[in-house]
Design a protein around this motif. Structure first.
Motif, PDB file in Angstrom:
ATOM      1  N   VAL A  31       8.587 -11.162  13.688  1.00  0.00           N
ATOM      2  CA  VAL A  31       7.152 -11.347  13.901  1.00  0.00           C
ATOM      3  C   VAL A  31       6.730 -12.657  13.250  1.00  0.00           C
ATOM      4  O   VAL A  31       7.152 -12.977  12.131  1.00  0.00           O
ATOM      5  N   GLU A  32       5.896 -13.418  13.943  1.00  0.00           N
ATOM      6  CA  GLU A  32       5.383 -14.672  13.383  1.00  0.00           C
ATOM      7  C   GLU A  32       4.058 -14.403  12.669  1.00  0.00           C
ATOM      8  O   GLU A  32       3.147 -13.806  13.235  1.00  0.00           O
ATOM      9  N   TYR A  33       3.988 -14.848  11.420  1.00  0.00           N
ATOM     10  CA  TYR A  33       2.787 -14.659  10.607  1.00  0.00           C
ATOM     11  C   TYR A  33       2.170 -16.009  10.250  1.00  0.00           C
ATOM     12  O   TYR A  33       2.887 -16.959   9.932  1.00  0.00           O
ATOM     13  N   THR A  34       0.842 -16.048  10.272  1.00  0.00           N
ATOM     14  CA  THR A  34       0.122 -17.144   9.633  1.00  0.00           C
ATOM     15  C   THR A  34      -0.451 -16.603   8.329  1.00  0.00           C
ATOM     16  O   THR A  34      -0.659 -15.387   8.186  1.00  0.00           O
ATOM     17  N   THR A  35      -0.688 -17.460   7.369  1.00  0.00           N
ATOM     18  CA  THR A  35      -1.073 -17.005   6.033  1.00  0.00           C
ATOM     19  C   THR A  35      -2.399 -16.245   6.058  1.00  0.00           C
ATOM     20  O   THR A  35      -3.429 -16.800   6.421  1.00  0.00           O
ATOM     21  N   PRO A  36      -2.378 -14.960   5.697  1.00  0.00           N
ATOM     22  CA  PRO A  36      -3.598 -14.152   5.739  1.00  0.00           C
ATOM     23  C   PRO A  36      -4.549 -14.490   4.591  1.00  0.00           C
ATOM     24  O   PRO A  36      -4.125 -14.856   3.498  1.00  0.00           O
ATOM     25  N   GLN A  37      -5.840 -14.329   4.881  1.00  0.00           N
ATOM     26  CA  GLN A  37      -6.876 -14.568   3.880  1.00  0.00           C
ATOM     27  C   GLN A  37      -7.790 -13.356   3.670  1.00  0.00           C
ATOM     28  O   GLN A  37      -8.557 -13.332   2.713  1.00  0.00           O
ATOM     29  N   ARG A  38      -7.713 -12.355   4.569  1.00  0.00           N
ATOM     30  CA  ARG A  38      -8.566 -11.165   4.465  1.00  0.00           C
ATOM     31  C   ARG A  38      -7.707  -9.912   4.684  1.00  0.00           C
ATOM     32  O   ARG A  38      -7.803  -9.233   5.700  1.00  0.00           O
ATOM     33  N   VAL A  39      -6.873  -9.625   3.713  1.00  0.00           N
ATOM     34  CA  VAL A  39      -5.945  -8.502   3.835  1.00  0.00           C
ATOM     35  C   VAL A  39      -6.655  -7.185   3.549  1.00  0.00           C
ATOM     36  O   VAL A  39      -7.455  -7.080   2.612  1.00  0.00           O
ATOM     37  N   VAL A  40      -6.332  -6.176   4.349  1.00  0.00           N
ATOM     38  CA  VAL A  40      -6.734  -4.804   4.061  1.00  0.00           C
ATOM     39  C   VAL A  40      -5.471  -4.023   3.710  1.00  0.00           C
ATOM     40  O   VAL A  40      -4.505  -4.011   4.482  1.00  0.00           O
ATOM     41  N   ALA A  41      -5.472  -3.401   2.539  1.00  0.00           N
ATOM     42  CA  ALA A  41      -4.319  -2.640   2.056  1.00  0.00           C
ATOM     43  C   ALA A  41      -4.641  -1.150   2.087  1.00  0.00           C
ATOM     44  O   ALA A  41      -5.732  -0.736   1.686  1.00  0.00           O
ATOM     45  N   TYR A  42      -3.672  -0.367   2.556  1.00  0.00           N
ATOM     46  CA  TYR A  42      -3.852   1.086   2.600  1.00  0.00           C
ATOM     47  C   TYR A  42      -3.011   1.739   1.515  1.00  0.00           C
ATOM     48  O   TYR A  42      -1.791   1.581   1.486  1.00  0.00           O
ATOM     49  N   GLU A  43      -3.658   2.452   0.627  1.00  0.00           N
ATOM     50  CA  GLU A  43      -3.044   3.165  -0.494  1.00  0.00           C
ATOM     51  C   GLU A  43      -2.569   2.210  -1.595  1.00  0.00           C
ATOM     52  O   GLU A  43      -2.487   1.003  -1.417  1.00  0.00           O
ATOM     53  N   GLY A  44      -2.227   2.853  -2.723  1.00  0.00           N
ATOM     54  CA  GLY A  44      -1.871   2.085  -3.904  1.00  0.00           C
ATOM     55  C   GLY A  44      -0.608   1.259  -3.761  1.00  0.00           C
ATOM     56  O   GLY A  44      -0.525   0.145  -4.276  1.00  0.00           O
ATOM     57  N   GLY A  45       0.400   1.788  -3.058  1.00  0.00           N
ATOM     58  CA  GLY A  45       1.650   1.046  -2.934  1.00  0.00           C
ATOM     59  C   GLY A  45       1.458  -0.301  -2.260  1.00  0.00           C
ATOM     60  O   GLY A  45       2.045  -1.304  -2.683  1.00  0.00           O
ATOM     61  N   SER A  46       0.629  -0.344  -1.222  1.00  0.00           N
ATOM     62  CA  SER A  46       0.378  -1.597  -0.506  1.00  0.00           C
ATOM     63  C   SER A  46      -0.351  -2.593  -1.380  1.00  0.00           C
ATOM     64  O   SER A  46       0.037  -3.764  -1.487  1.00  0.00           O
ATOM     65  N   ALA A  47      -1.442  -2.126  -1.997  1.00  0.00           N
ATOM     66  CA  ALA A  47      -2.228  -3.025  -2.842  1.00  0.00           C
ATOM     67  C   ALA A  47      -1.415  -3.497  -4.041  1.00  0.00           C
ATOM     68  O   ALA A  47      -1.464  -4.679  -4.415  1.00  0.00           O
ATOM     69  N   ASP A  48      -0.655  -2.603  -4.644  1.00  0.00           N
ATOM     70  CA  ASP A  48       0.150  -2.973  -5.815  1.00  0.00           C
ATOM     71  C   ASP A  48       1.155  -4.069  -5.488  1.00  0.00           C
ATOM     72  O   ASP A  48       1.399  -4.970  -6.296  1.00  0.00           O
ATOM     73  N   LYS A  49       1.778  -3.980  -4.313  1.00  0.00           N
ATOM     74  CA  LYS A  49       2.750  -5.005  -3.930  1.00  0.00           C
ATOM     75  C   LYS A  49       2.072  -6.374  -3.850  1.00  0.00           C
ATOM     76  O   LYS A  49       2.603  -7.374  -4.327  1.00  0.00           O
ATOM     77  N   LEU A  50       0.894  -6.404  -3.257  1.00  0.00           N
ATOM     78  CA  LEU A  50       0.157  -7.664  -3.137  1.00  0.00           C
ATOM     79  C   LEU A  50      -0.278  -8.169  -4.504  1.00  0.00           C
ATOM     80  O   LEU A  50      -0.108  -9.354  -4.828  1.00  0.00           O
ATOM     81  N   PHE A  51      -0.825  -7.281  -5.323  1.00  0.00           N
ATOM     82  CA  PHE A  51      -1.314  -7.693  -6.643  1.00  0.00           C
ATOM     83  C   PHE A  51      -0.164  -8.132  -7.549  1.00  0.00           C
ATOM     84  O   PHE A  51      -0.313  -9.062  -8.354  1.00  0.00           O
ATOM     85  N   SER A  52       0.984  -7.473  -7.434  1.00  0.00           N
ATOM     86  CA  SER A  52       2.124  -7.841  -8.281  1.00  0.00           C
ATOM     87  C   SER A  52       2.626  -9.243  -7.965  1.00  0.00           C
ATOM     88  O   SER A  52       3.255  -9.886  -8.805  1.00  0.00           O
TER      89      SER A  52
END
Length: 322
Positions: free
Chosen positions: A38-59
């Protein structure tokens, strides 16, 4: 797309200071998503579902890229997270299940969730549907086991490392991801080195259920938490993620330790009380000896806190064997 200024972020979850988070917006990158390129461009408005998703981003020091999070009531309070300040800095979007209307209204440019935990055919929010409306998606590698059409098989901890590395590519923070994965691998190796000698301790994970228990197969993080600590998941031969089994199978396996997954409206102590009052479980060694270990929900689902859960459970097992 504005570049992310270099910042210095203290990551409370791992005790490491990260300086100079890479500038975003360097251009599209191709990254695997459950075996699909999958081709990604750098996201600026991420929505995270549940703690595991948000924690990965915050870490990874990506709080400035996160618009908000969806946190169902089953999750423990975000105030208990090592990244509580990051959660406070972004928007709490909903305590409902993930849905398409929510992410569209949030003007999300990336949704991070798991398959059947966030993304769902039944609720009409899948990577394919989001692709069609121009919203990028990222799935936990650990959940790809169930994803139709593009399966990917990784052990749970490998899935965690892979997610951090892939998110690092998407956001241009590869060095931070490599550093974090290296630290986690060192912590896991240290636990392995200290594992009790002798035969592995038989361990049963109790999630929920009275007529039939809900437990962990070999495709979810508790299986790795148990095995790296020197235990053996009594249902580790099941090629499943979270699954139902029979009480007879639990009794026959004679677990010496029971892990209680703590989440939702039923406190861990209520689950322990149920097990200790169950006639069927009365002779099970873990119940007789009252060997119960409480595992936090966010230590049991795919995320950086898996390593915290591993270290805590490993210490518990060493004390039991000592």
């Amino acid at each position: 797309m504005l570049p992310l200024a270099a910042v210095s972020v203290l990551l409370a979850g791992c005790g490491a200071e990260v300086e100079g988070v890479s500038e975003a917006g360097a251009g599209p990158v191709t990254v695997q998503r459950c075996g699909e390129e999958v081709e990604y461009t750098t996201p600026q408005r991420v929505v995270a579902y549940e703690g595991g998703s948000a924690d990965k981003l915050f870490s990874l020091g990506l709080v400035d890229h996160v618009h908000g999070y969806v946190m169902p009531p089953a999750n423990p309070p975000v105030s208990e997270s090592p990244w509580a300040e990051d959660y406070a800095a972004v928007e709490f979007l909903s305590d409902d299940l993930l849905n398409r209307e929510l992410v569209v209204d949030a003007e999300a440019d990336l949704v991070v969730a798991g398959w059947n935990s966030g993304f769902s055919d039944q609720r009409g929010i899948t990577p394919e549907i989001l692709d069609g409306i121009g919203i990028q998606s990222f799935m936990h590698s650990e959940s790809c086991f169930n994803y139709p059409g593009h399966p990917e098989r990784l052990t749970p901890f490998e899935g965690l490392y892979t997610d951090l590395e892939r998110l690092g590519q998407i956001f241009g923070v590869e060095e931070r991801a490599e550093e974090l994965v290296g630290e986690f691998e060192e912590r896991v190796a240290a636990v392995e080195e200290q594992a009790p000698e002798g035969d592995p301790v038989p361990v049963f994970l109790y999630d929920s259920g009275t007529d039939q228990p809900f437990t962990a197969g070999n495709q979810v993080p508790p299986n790795d938490i148990i095995r790296y600590s020197g235990g053996e998941n009594i249902f580790g031969d099941l090629e499943e993620r979270w699954t139902q089994v029979g009480w007879e199978a639990v009794v026959e396996a004679e677990p010496e330790v029971i892990i209680i997954l703590d989440y939702g409206d039923q406190p861990a102590q209520e689950k322990i009380d149920f097990l200790t009052s169950s006639p069927a479980m009365a002779e099970v060694p873990a119940v007789v000896e009252e060997n119960f270990f409480v595992l936090d929900y966010n230590e049991g689902i795919s995320g950086p806190r898996n390593i915290d859960g591993l270290e805590k459970f490993a210490e518990y097992l060493r004390e039991q064997k000592g």
